[in-house]
Scaffold this motif. Structure first.
Motif, short mmCIF file in Angstrom:
data_model
loop_
_atom_site.label_atom_id
_atom_site.label_comp_id
_atom_site.label_asym_id
_atom_site.label_seq_id
_atom_site.Cartn_x
_atom_site.Cartn_y
_atom_site.Cartn_z
N LEU A 17 0.81 -1.22 0.00
CA LEU A 17 0.00 0.00 0.00
C LEU A 17 0.85 1.27 0.00
CD1 LEU A 17 -2.81 -1.06 2.49
CD2 LEU A 17 -3.03 -0.71 0.02
N GLY A 18 2.15 1.09 0.12
CA GLY A 18 3.05 2.25 0.11
C GLY A 18 3.58 2.62 1.47
N GLY A 19 3.32 1.80 2.46
CA GLY A 19 3.78 2.09 3.82
C GLY A 19 5.03 1.33 4.17
N GLN A 20 5.33 1.34 5.44
CA GLN A 20 6.49 0.66 6.00
C GLN A 20 5.98 -0.33 7.04
OE1 GLN A 20 9.61 1.41 5.03
NE2 GLN A 20 10.81 0.27 6.51
N ALA A 21 6.40 -1.58 6.95
CA ALA A 21 6.04 -2.57 7.96
C ALA A 21 6.92 -2.37 9.19
CB ALA A 21 6.21 -3.98 7.41
N LEU A 22 6.28 -2.29 10.35
CA LEU A 22 7.00 -2.09 11.61
C LEU A 22 6.97 -3.40 12.38
CD1 LEU A 22 5.47 1.40 12.50
CD2 LEU A 22 7.55 0.89 11.18
N GLY A 23 7.90 -4.30 12.03
CA GLY A 23 7.80 -5.65 12.52
C GLY A 23 8.92 -6.15 13.41
N THR A 24 9.68 -5.27 14.03
CA THR A 24 10.69 -5.78 14.95
C THR A 24 10.02 -6.23 16.25
OG1 THR A 24 11.14 -3.66 16.03
CG2 THR A 24 12.42 -4.17 14.02
N ILE A 25 10.69 -7.06 16.99
CA ILE A 25 10.14 -7.53 18.26
C ILE A 25 9.91 -6.36 19.20
CG2 ILE A 25 10.67 -8.92 20.32
CD1 ILE A 25 9.83 -10.53 17.85
N ARG A 26 10.83 -5.42 19.26
CA ARG A 26 10.66 -4.26 20.15
C ARG A 26 9.48 -3.40 19.72
NH1 ARG A 26 16.93 -2.45 21.07
NH2 ARG A 26 17.55 -4.40 22.05
N ALA A 27 9.33 -3.19 18.40
CA ALA A 27 8.20 -2.39 17.92
C ALA A 27 6.89 -3.11 18.25
CB ALA A 27 8.32 -2.16 16.42
N ALA A 28 6.86 -4.41 18.02
CA ALA A 28 5.65 -5.18 18.30
C ALA A 28 5.33 -5.18 19.79
CB ALA A 28 5.80 -6.62 17.79
N GLY A 29 6.33 -5.40 20.60
CA GLY A 29 6.10 -5.46 22.05
C GLY A 29 5.57 -4.16 22.62
N SER A 30 6.06 -3.05 22.11
CA SER A 30 5.60 -1.76 22.63
C SER A 30 4.24 -1.36 22.07
CB SER A 30 6.64 -0.67 22.37
OG SER A 30 6.76 -0.43 20.98
N ALA A 31 3.85 -1.90 20.92
CA ALA A 31 2.59 -1.50 20.29
C ALA A 31 1.44 -2.49 20.52
CB ALA A 31 2.80 -1.32 18.79
N SER A 32 1.75 -3.72 20.92
CA SER A 32 0.71 -4.74 21.04
C SER A 32 -0.35 -4.35 22.06
CB SER A 32 1.33 -6.07 21.45
OG SER A 32 0.31 -7.04 21.63
N HIS A 33 -1.59 -4.69 21.73
CA HIS A 33 -2.71 -4.49 22.65
C HIS A 33 -3.01 -5.72 23.48
CE1 HIS A 33 -4.22 -1.13 19.83
NE2 HIS A 33 -3.70 -0.59 20.89
N LEU A 34 -2.32 -6.81 23.22
CA LEU A 34 -2.61 -8.05 23.94
C LEU A 34 -2.04 -8.00 25.35
CD1 LEU A 34 -1.91 -10.73 21.20
CD2 LEU A 34 -4.06 -9.62 21.77
N GLU A 35 -2.74 -8.71 26.23
CA GLU A 35 -2.28 -8.82 27.61
C GLU A 35 -0.97 -9.62 27.65
OE1 GLU A 35 -3.98 -10.79 31.76
OE2 GLU A 35 -5.36 -10.39 30.12
N GLU A 36 -0.10 -9.26 28.59
CA GLU A 36 1.18 -9.97 28.74
C GLU A 36 0.91 -11.43 29.11
OE1 GLU A 36 4.73 -11.10 28.49
OE2 GLU A 36 4.51 -8.94 28.25
N TYR A 37 1.74 -12.31 28.60
CA TYR A 37 1.61 -13.73 28.87
C TYR A 37 2.14 -14.05 30.26
CZ TYR A 37 1.13 -18.62 27.72
OH TYR A 37 0.72 -19.93 27.70
N PRO A 38 1.50 -14.98 30.99
CA PRO A 38 2.01 -15.35 32.32
C PRO A 38 3.31 -16.16 32.19
CG PRO A 38 0.11 -16.70 31.75
CD PRO A 38 0.27 -15.68 30.65
N LEU A 39 4.42 -15.53 32.42
CA LEU A 39 5.72 -16.16 32.20
C LEU A 39 6.01 -17.31 33.16
CD1 LEU A 39 7.86 -13.00 31.37
CD2 LEU A 39 6.82 -14.65 29.79
#
Length: 163
Positions: free
Chosen positions: A79-101
């Motif tokens: 579409l002409g954008g940039q994919a932001l797919g690093t683990i750090r980018a994903a971790g800071s942007a994710s809306h999911l609840e943290e997994y019980p480690l």
């Protein structure tokens, strides 16, 4: 710098719509990467009487999410954008609840994944509606295929719960 007229003909949407679609896809990319690695966390750490079957199931779900990640990232770039797919980018942007480690027992993992897959599937359905509202049927179709796959994944997880 102006674009060549032939390039303008290939632009699918106006700039504002493109920005919204790419942002939607990048949010989904972050959530999907997070879900993939939460699923892998379960795969690595599951223990209990159903270990082998769940170990295989979690790995299959992780692999499936890898395809989803690739499809979303490539659509954002197409579409002409940039994919932001690093683990750090994903971790800071994710809306999911943290997994019980500290999760170890199989049903703790199954229930944690059910919660996250349910949340994720709800977000995917919202993305279908938003892509349709923005007039991008191709992106809506991508999300629809993800929704079908996640419904099946959620069914497999709920079928793995203790009665």
């Amino acid at each position: 710098m102006s674009k060549h007229p032939a390039l303008l003909e290939h632009e699918l949407f106006n700039e504002k719509t493109t920005i919204e679609l790419v942002a939607l896809l990048n949010q989904s990319l972050a959530d999907t990467l997070d879900l993939a690695y939460q699923t892998k966390q379960a795969h690595w750490n599951v223990k209990g009487p159903n270990f082998y079957g769940l170990h295989l199931l979690f790995d299959q779900l992780y692999i499936q999410l890898g395809t989803t990640v690739d499809d979303m990232a490539e659509r954002a770039v197409a579409l002409g954008g940039q994919a932001l797919g690093t683990i750090r980018a994903a971790g800071s942007a994710s809306h999911l609840e943290e997994y019980p480690l500290d999760a170890k027992q199989s049903m703790v993992h199954v229930n944690a994944l059910i919660d996250r897959y349910s949340d994720y599937t709800s977000r995917v359905r919202h993305a279908i509606r938003k892509a349709e509202k923005l007039g991008d049927q191709d992106t809506a179709d991508l999300y629809t295929s993800v929704s079908r796959a996640m419904d099946k994944a959620l069914w497999m997880l709920t079928a793995s719960q203790d009665a």
